[in-house]
Design an enzyme around this catalytic site. Structure first.
Site, short mmCIF file in Angstrom:
data_model
loop_
_atom_site.label_atom_id
_atom_site.label_comp_id
_atom_site.label_asym_id
_atom_site.label_seq_id
_atom_site.Cartn_x
_atom_site.Cartn_y
_atom_site.Cartn_z
N HIS A 1 28.88 44.53 35.84
CA HIS A 1 29.33 44.70 34.62
C HIS A 1 27.81 44.74 33.97
O HIS A 1 27.66 45.36 32.71
CB HIS A 1 29.92 43.53 33.87
CG HIS A 1 31.28 43.36 34.51
ND1 HIS A 1 32.05 44.42 34.46
CD2 HIS A 1 31.97 42.24 35.19
CE1 HIS A 1 33.47 44.04 34.97
NE2 HIS A 1 33.29 42.61 35.30
N ASP B 1 36.90 45.11 42.74
CA ASP B 1 37.04 44.02 42.04
C ASP B 1 38.19 44.27 40.87
O ASP B 1 38.38 45.31 40.61
CB ASP B 1 35.61 43.83 41.13
CG ASP B 1 35.69 42.11 40.08
OD1 ASP B 1 35.15 41.40 40.83
OD2 ASP B 1 36.28 42.38 39.20
N HIS C 1 38.11 43.89 38.06
CA HIS C 1 37.60 44.09 36.74
C HIS C 1 36.93 45.47 36.84
O HIS C 1 36.34 45.84 37.87
CB HIS C 1 36.64 43.27 36.03
CG HIS C 1 37.40 42.01 35.61
ND1 HIS C 1 37.11 41.01 36.44
CD2 HIS C 1 38.10 41.36 34.60
CE1 HIS C 1 37.76 39.94 35.95
NE2 HIS C 1 38.37 40.30 34.89
N ASP D 1 39.17 38.59 42.54
CA ASP D 1 39.86 38.31 41.47
C ASP D 1 41.21 39.02 41.37
O ASP D 1 41.74 38.67 40.36
CB ASP D 1 38.97 38.25 40.16
CG ASP D 1 37.96 39.35 40.16
OD1 ASP D 1 38.13 40.30 41.05
OD2 ASP D 1 37.23 39.40 39.16
C1 SP5 Z 1 32.21 40.01 37.88
C2 SP5 Z 1 33.48 39.49 37.08
O1 SP5 Z 1 34.66 39.47 37.90
N1 SP5 Z 1 33.17 39.41 35.92
C3 SP5 Z 1 34.39 39.31 35.24
C4 SP5 Z 1 34.06 38.66 33.90
C5 SP5 Z 1 35.41 38.55 32.85
N2 SP5 Z 1 35.18 37.69 31.93
C6 SP5 Z 1 36.11 37.73 31.12
C7 SP5 Z 1 37.05 36.58 31.13
C8 SP5 Z 1 36.69 35.10 30.36
C9 SP5 Z 1 37.96 34.21 30.55
N3 SP5 Z 1 37.46 32.95 30.65
C10 SP5 Z 1 38.03 31.88 30.11
C11 SP5 Z 1 39.23 31.62 30.72
C12 SP5 Z 1 39.88 30.54 29.60
N4 SP5 Z 1 41.37 30.15 30.23
ZN ZN Z 2 36.15 40.79 38.29
#
Ligand code: SP5
Ligand code: ZN
Length: 319
Positions: free
Chosen positions: A136, A170, A172, A259
């Site tokens: 990212h 990934d 995302h 993920d």
């Molecule tokens: C490298 C990678 O997989 N980056 C992923 C970034 C996504 N982040 C956004 C989601 C954040 C949510 N976190 C809070 C969870 C609350 N339950």
């Molecule tokens: Zn990711």
């Protein structure tokens, strides 16, 4: 397979990310890399070596110098335990700077570059256990737990000697990698990811994004429903691999994220553990010198085994 790893990432310990205006526990923890390296050791996936140090010009080939300086200077100015959520050079609220961020990110990029250098010297398969992840991170923006774009930095380095395909699996969309090579025809970017209508990074990863100028046709996005199961995923992966095969690259770089696993706390398709060796096996069947670069994957209970399963499947490409 050679594995590149250093424990310098332990110095990168953010406590919080900002989610819907609230501070929540940071998901991209150091336990992630520790569980992965433990599983690789116990399953004897391959020899583990430390990264060598590469000069900054490799980072500047992908990132603005002022951006790299900002991360270095702000990391150096922080005391242990302090955390900076800067308003500059950021694309979202998921990549704070702490005292160890620069060192950890720099060594993660070194791990990717070490893998690339091994491929140039004839090694067929390398896995770089990069933490923090990178896909990212863009020219002058950190975001999504990423600071330096490990895969783009390695691909840029490899592209001086040949045609490069980048496959991003990934959960995302790898917006930073896409951006880095969007107008180039000798670096192909192919990504399978959650439909950005419903998932991070929202602003990119749509089918209509196919590259620009001479790079038109050299970016391919496969946005997928969160309900995607093993069989459906493997069908789309075959299409992605066919596109890569048609391109006939000299080297393959893979952004390997876990993920996509159904129990992932951040992402999650409907993929089960048994699909990961199959995914590894199918990618290995392209028969290309391949650099696997660690990206996301946040279920620390399962992550080590998912990675070891994937790498074992990759190693067993001929049965
Ligand atoms: C490298 C990678 O997989 N980056 C992923 C970034 C996504 N982040 C956004 C989601 C954040 C949510 N976190 C809070 C969870 C609350 N339950
Ligand atoms: Zn990711």
């Amino acid at each position: 397979m050679i594995i590149v790893y250093t424990d310098t990432h332990l110095s990168h310990q953010p406590q919080y990310e900002v989610y819907d205006g609230r501070l929540v526990a940071y998901a991209e923890t150091s336990q992630r890399a520790e569980t992965i390296i433990a599983a690789i050791r116990s399953r004897k996936v391959g020899a583990i070596i430390p990264p060598r140090r590469f000069p900054l010009r490799h980072l500047y080939a992908v990132h603005q110098k002022q951006y790299v300086d900002f991360i270095r200077l702000r990391s150096a100015a922080l005391n242990a335990g302090n955390e900076l959520h800067p308003s500059y050079f950021m694309s979202d609220t998921y990549a704070p700077i702490v005292a160890g961020t620069y060192d950890a990110s720099r060594r993660a990029a070194d791990a990717a570059l070490t893998g690339a250098e091994l491929l140039l010297r004839g090694t067929r398969h390398v896995y770089s256990l990069c933490r923090p992840p990178g896909h990212h991170a863009a020219h002058h923006t950190m975001g999504g737990y990423c600071y330096f774009n490990n895969a783009a930095i390695a691909a840029e380095y490899l592209s001086r000697t040949g045609r490069i395909a980048i496959l991003d699996i990934d959960f995302h969309h790898g917006n930073g990698v896409q951006d880095a090579f969007y107008d180039r025809s000798e670096v192909l970017y192919v990504s399978l990811h959650a439909d950005p209508v419903i998932s991070y990074p929202y602003s990119s990863g749509y089918t209509i994004e196919q590259g620009a100028h001479e790079g038109f046709g050299y970016t391919t996005n496969y946005p997928l429903s969160r309900q995607t199961n093993n069989k459906q995923y493997l069908r789309v992966l075959s299409k992605a691999l066919a596109r890569i095969s048609d391109f006939s690259p000299d080297y393959l770089v893979v952004c390997t994220g876990f993920d996509t696993f159904y129990l992932d706390p951040i992402g999650g398709f409907q993929l089960t553990a048994d699909v990961y060796p199959v995914i590894g096996n199918r990618i290995a069947s392209l028969n290309l010198p391949t650099l696997l670069i660690q990206e996301g994957g946040y279920n620390v209970t399962h992550l080590g085994n998912l990675v070891a399963d994937f790498l074992s499947g990759f190693n067993n490409k001929n049965g």
